[in-house]
Enzyme design. Sequence first.
Site, PDB file in Angstrom:
ATOM      1  CB  CYS A 173       0.843   1.367   4.270  1.00  0.00           C
ATOM      2  SG  CYS A 173      -0.902   0.892   4.357  1.00  0.00           S
ATOM      3  CB  CYS A 180      -0.914  -0.026   1.224  1.00  0.00           C
ATOM      4  SG  CYS A 180      -1.726   1.526   1.598  1.00  0.00           S
TER       5      CYS A 180
END
Length: 510
Positions: A73, A70
């Site tokens: 992230c 991600c």
Amino acid sequence: MSPILFILFILLTTYKASSFSSSSSRSLLRDISTPDIPDAAVDLNSSNFDSVLKESPASFAIVEFFAHWCPACRNYKPHYEKVAVLFNGPNAVHPGIIFMARVDCAVKINTKLCDRFSVSHYPMLLWGPPSKFASGAWEPKKDGNKIQSIDDGRTADRLLDWINKRMGSSFRLEDEKYENEHLLQSNASDPVQIARAIYDVEEATANAFSIILDNKMVKSKTRAPLIRFLELLVAHHPSKRCQKGSAEMLVNFDGLWPSDLWSVSSQEAVLIHERDALKTFRICGKDVPRGYWIFCRGSKNDTRGFSCGLWVLLHSLSVRVDDGESHSAFTAVCEFIHNFFICEECRQHFYKMCSSVSSPINTTRDFALWLWSTHNKVNQRLMKAEKTLGTGDPKYPKMIWPSKKLCPSCFLSMSKKNNGTVQVDWNMDEVFNFLVRHYGKIFVSKSNEKGLGDPWSDESVAEDITTSANAVAVPVGAALAIALASCAFGALACVWRTQQKNRKPRKNLK
């Protein structure tokens, strides 16, 4: 091969070698100039999530659920790390308050774990007591859940602001270690804060034995005092993990320090002391020492800490022994400080007070009150020196203890002498009751709450608390604990000793 092809081959080989050498050099320089720095946030997975959080001494935990693929992230990680360095690890600015961890939900072994906490997006942050995360779960719409979602922590500043609002604190990203003294949790009358000292007792125990091993302090004349103190720890240490480690050391004592050790050559003695068992041994388990203090943390780098933790250990032992054990426990403590406390002036003063005891200590009450009185005498002596030299802790100055605020019923009267010192007429019965509450019952409940319970039985927490609620242990129980520990470690000791006997002697190194 034609001369032209040969020359081209040589040139190509030289170019590749040069490129490889240059690339290797650059790679080597990168490795040297940018050493890997471990993350402050702890990476957890389904195999260790419950156990790590169950053992955490922190009051609160934040867990970030993310996916390594991600992009958001990856971009959030530096923000999370900025906050984690404040709270995690031995170099943390504010250790033992918040435990910060991460779980990668994109890894298959963590799928059920992430489902358990209803992870619906990445990154997702959850907040709560560590014990509620361990073997717990989170449902967004469930009322009364001790775990809650952090809805506004997208940057380091916003996450820390959320924490401050939640805790009523004033942490800053710019905080440095031992600054902002007002942030220290110093409410000594709060049972929750007192109970957190159990971790400092473990830390002090681990440090004490590290000092003994590192300085090779086990000699022919110190073997017996160490054995007596270990027996006391096996029976009455407030942490069952430390009880277990003390039992292991006691069972293996003759193998680690044979009684004929001092009759062999010095070279052989060195080899004996270099055994792997001593290098890797942790008396309170593999996670201790943690490298920081919680209840005993000072507002300065060189105050409180180990000495505070050691005092708490001794007080907790004093209220746990039975009447019939009180004098032997007194002797074990005095001999341990005299032989193994490495501060020369401190141990001389302590042993002088031990030697001044002219009659046997026959009861738990006598032992607990003697140690309490001794501690206050030490505080009075140090109080003057620290005030004159300015070496004390400004947040935690030495004082007569307990304070009137902490135990009003302990005081019958209080007056001030001409020299400025305070004279207290104590209610000794109330002081003893206070010591039992302070170092006995609260420690018991905290030990069981955090999963530090008896490693030798599967009794329920409720039953364990009921058994220990009076804080004064029964000698039969202590003997049973030693026996059970011996069963657990006796076989290991026999195998180890057999290996030592069958091992071929090493040739002398020239």
